[in-house]
Design an enzyme around this catalytic site. Structure first.
Site, mmCIF file in Angstrom:
data_model
loop_
_atom_site.group_PDB
_atom_site.id
_atom_site.type_symbol
_atom_site.label_atom_id
_atom_site.label_comp_id
_atom_site.label_asym_id
_atom_site.label_seq_id
_atom_site.Cartn_x
_atom_site.Cartn_y
_atom_site.Cartn_z
ATOM 1 N N GLY A 53 0.801 -1.229 0.000
ATOM 2 C CA GLY A 53 0.000 0.000 0.000
ATOM 3 C C GLY A 53 0.832 1.276 0.000
ATOM 4 N N HIS A 107 11.063 0.762 2.343
ATOM 5 C CA HIS A 107 10.841 -0.659 2.617
ATOM 6 C C HIS A 107 11.893 -1.183 3.598
ATOM 7 C CE1 HIS A 107 7.900 -0.914 -0.530
ATOM 8 N NE2 HIS A 107 8.736 -0.904 -1.542
ATOM 9 N N SER A 137 0.610 -10.112 -5.260
ATOM 10 C CA SER A 137 0.884 -8.809 -5.867
ATOM 11 C C SER A 137 2.360 -8.705 -6.266
ATOM 12 C CB SER A 137 0.525 -7.703 -4.858
ATOM 13 O OG SER A 137 0.830 -6.443 -5.381
ATOM 14 N N PHE A 228 -9.082 3.364 -5.467
ATOM 15 C CA PHE A 228 -8.375 2.616 -6.513
ATOM 16 C C PHE A 228 -8.748 3.139 -7.909
ATOM 17 C CE2 PHE A 228 -7.812 -1.011 -9.387
ATOM 18 C CZ PHE A 228 -6.515 -1.390 -9.079
ATOM 19 N N GLY A 258 -6.072 -4.291 -6.541
ATOM 20 C CA GLY A 258 -6.413 -3.463 -5.387
ATOM 21 C C GLY A 258 -7.521 -4.040 -4.534
HETATM 22 S S1 PPS Z 1 5.459 -1.067 -4.010
HETATM 23 O O1 PPS Z 1 6.033 -1.565 -5.298
HETATM 24 O O2 PPS Z 1 5.974 -1.825 -2.884
HETATM 25 O O3 PPS Z 1 5.619 0.346 -3.836
HETATM 26 O O4 PPS Z 1 3.891 -1.382 -4.157
HETATM 27 P P1 PPS Z 1 2.765 -0.878 -3.165
HETATM 28 O O5 PPS Z 1 2.327 0.465 -3.575
HETATM 29 O O6 PPS Z 1 3.198 -1.053 -1.757
HETATM 30 O O7 PPS Z 1 1.613 -1.926 -3.415
HETATM 31 C C1 PPS Z 1 0.945 -2.040 -4.660
HETATM 32 C C2 PPS Z 1 -0.392 -2.697 -4.371
HETATM 33 O O8 PPS Z 1 -1.255 -1.714 -3.761
HETATM 34 C C3 PPS Z 1 -2.434 -1.602 -4.551
HETATM 35 N N1 PPS Z 1 -2.984 -0.236 -4.477
HETATM 36 C C4 PPS Z 1 -4.241 0.013 -4.079
HETATM 37 N N2 PPS Z 1 -5.205 -0.818 -3.606
HETATM 38 C C5 PPS Z 1 -6.409 -0.251 -3.296
HETATM 39 N N3 PPS Z 1 -6.665 1.078 -3.427
HETATM 40 C C6 PPS Z 1 -5.725 1.936 -3.881
HETATM 41 N N4 PPS Z 1 -6.021 3.228 -4.006
HETATM 42 C C7 PPS Z 1 -4.432 1.401 -4.220
HETATM 43 N N5 PPS Z 1 -3.287 1.922 -4.696
HETATM 44 C C8 PPS Z 1 -2.419 0.917 -4.852
HETATM 45 C C9 PPS Z 1 -1.969 -1.974 -5.947
HETATM 46 O O9 PPS Z 1 -3.058 -2.258 -6.787
HETATM 47 C C10 PPS Z 1 -1.081 -3.171 -5.636
HETATM 48 O O10 PPS Z 1 -1.840 -4.328 -5.241
HETATM 49 P P2 PPS Z 1 -2.342 -5.454 -6.260
HETATM 50 O O11 PPS Z 1 -2.875 -6.561 -5.391
HETATM 51 O O12 PPS Z 1 -1.167 -5.903 -7.074
HETATM 52 O O13 PPS Z 1 -3.413 -4.831 -7.099
#
Ligand code: PPS
Length: 298
Positions: A53, A107, A137, A228, A258
């Site tokens: 997130g 991280h 993810s 999202f 998401g």
């Molecule tokens: S990273 O590369 O570590 O910076 O990635 P990170 O941002 O921590 O995580 C990416 C996942 O967060 C989801 N995401 C969201 N989910 C719900 N709502 C919102 N607004 C949102 N923004 C980012 C993103 O889709 C990735 O998860 P997955 O499961 O792959 O979709």
């Protein structure tokens, strides 16, 4: 150096003090110097295990600073530049001289982060996500991110994650160690699933942590522009503008699904049981519950 300007090269995970750093992205000396950085009360650090997130929180912090005015942050540039990673090499000078509030993501495990955080200087927002969804993810992200080794298949990646052979190391250690600092740091510990369940209340809690005094309307705008579907439409927020050297955009998107529970579409029953055993062994005394299925949300 800006994260967008990292030259094309082969990336490798190199162990440094018990944590794998990525060549070309991180520099061990730079990482070691983070510990002694002077911290201001207004500094905010979002800490996550990868795929938990981080970019969601970048958008929320920027919107809170802008009092909900989405156009002002979109014009300011990419979220990854406005709320940069602490550990990316060459970013130290910019951190030292940046005006307040300095908003950063990381991280890194806690032992690398500024010692001053443990005297309640600055603020920490730790976001944890249920690790089965993190694994899924992260699997997909390994196909997109050029700095991470492309897995042969899901099974191959599952084994790597289970044995900590990924950037970020052990999810269990990351979450537990950061959680253990919650009493001597000014820390908000939240879960991704809470954000999915009730984004308004999470935004409200972050706003209080930062001492903001936004109107109902402004808070509603922060929530609206960090959902999202809305974030996906904003290239600066959803990493669509990150250079092709770093992300192979033809292989997938940063903002993929998401949701909660996508692991069920990937894990075999045997993998799920093995994961549950490990989770139970590692997390039996951990007091924060995780939600594994969207149907378990009230
Ligand atoms: S990273 O590369 O570590 O910076 O990635 P990170 O941002 O921590 O995580 C990416 C996942 O967060 C989801 N995401 C969201 N989910 C719900 N709502 C919102 N607004 C949102 N923004 C980012 C993103 O889709 C990735 O998860 P997955 O499961 O792959 O979709």
């Amino acid at each position: 150096m800006d994260v967008d300007e990292v030259p094309t090269q082969d990336y490798e995970l190199i162990p440094h003090r018990g944590f794998g750093l990525i060549t070309g992205i991180h520099d061990a000396d730079d990482v070691d110097q983070i510990y002694d950085l002077e911290i201001r009360d207004t500094d905010v650090f979002v800490i996550t295990y990868p795929k938990s997130g981080t970019i969601w929180m970048q958008q929320i912090l920027l919107l809170l600073e802008a009092e909900g005015d989405v156009s002002s942050i979109s014009q300011a540039g990419n979220n990854s530049d406005l709320v940069p990673w602490m550990e990316v090499k060459g970013t130290r000078e910019a951190f030292i001289t940046a005006p307040s509030p300095r908003l950063r993501v990381s991280h890194l495990p806690s032992r690398f982060m500024p010692a001053a955080l443990s005297t309640r200087k600055g603020k920490v927002i730790y976001v944890a996500r249920n690790p089965k969804d993190v694994l899924v993810s992260y699997f997909h992200f390994h196909k997109v991110a050029n700095m991470l080794e492309t897995p042969k298949d899901f099974n191959d990646f599952f084994e790597k994650f289970m044995t900590d052979r990924v950037f970020g190391g052990s999810w269990f250690e990351h979450v537990k160690t950061w959680y253990s600092h919650r009493d001597h740091m000014d820390m908000l510990f939240i879960t991704y699933e809470e954000m999915i369940q009730d984004l308004s209340s999470v935004v409200q809690r972050i706003s209080s942590l930062l001492g903001k005094d936004l109107t109902e309307e402004q808070l509603a705008s922060v929530v609206k522009h960090s959902t999202f579907n809305n974030m996906k439409k904003i290239p600066q927020a959803s990493y669509q503008q990150v250079s092709d050297d770093l992300l192979n955009h033809s292989q997938g998107v940063f903002m993929r699904k998401g949701t909660v529970g996508d692991w069920k579409n990937h894990f075999t029953v045997a993998q799920s049981e093995r994961f549950d055993e490990l989770f139970l062994r590692e997390m039996q005394d951990f007091p924060v519950p995780f939600i594994w299925d969207i149907r378990d949300m009230k």
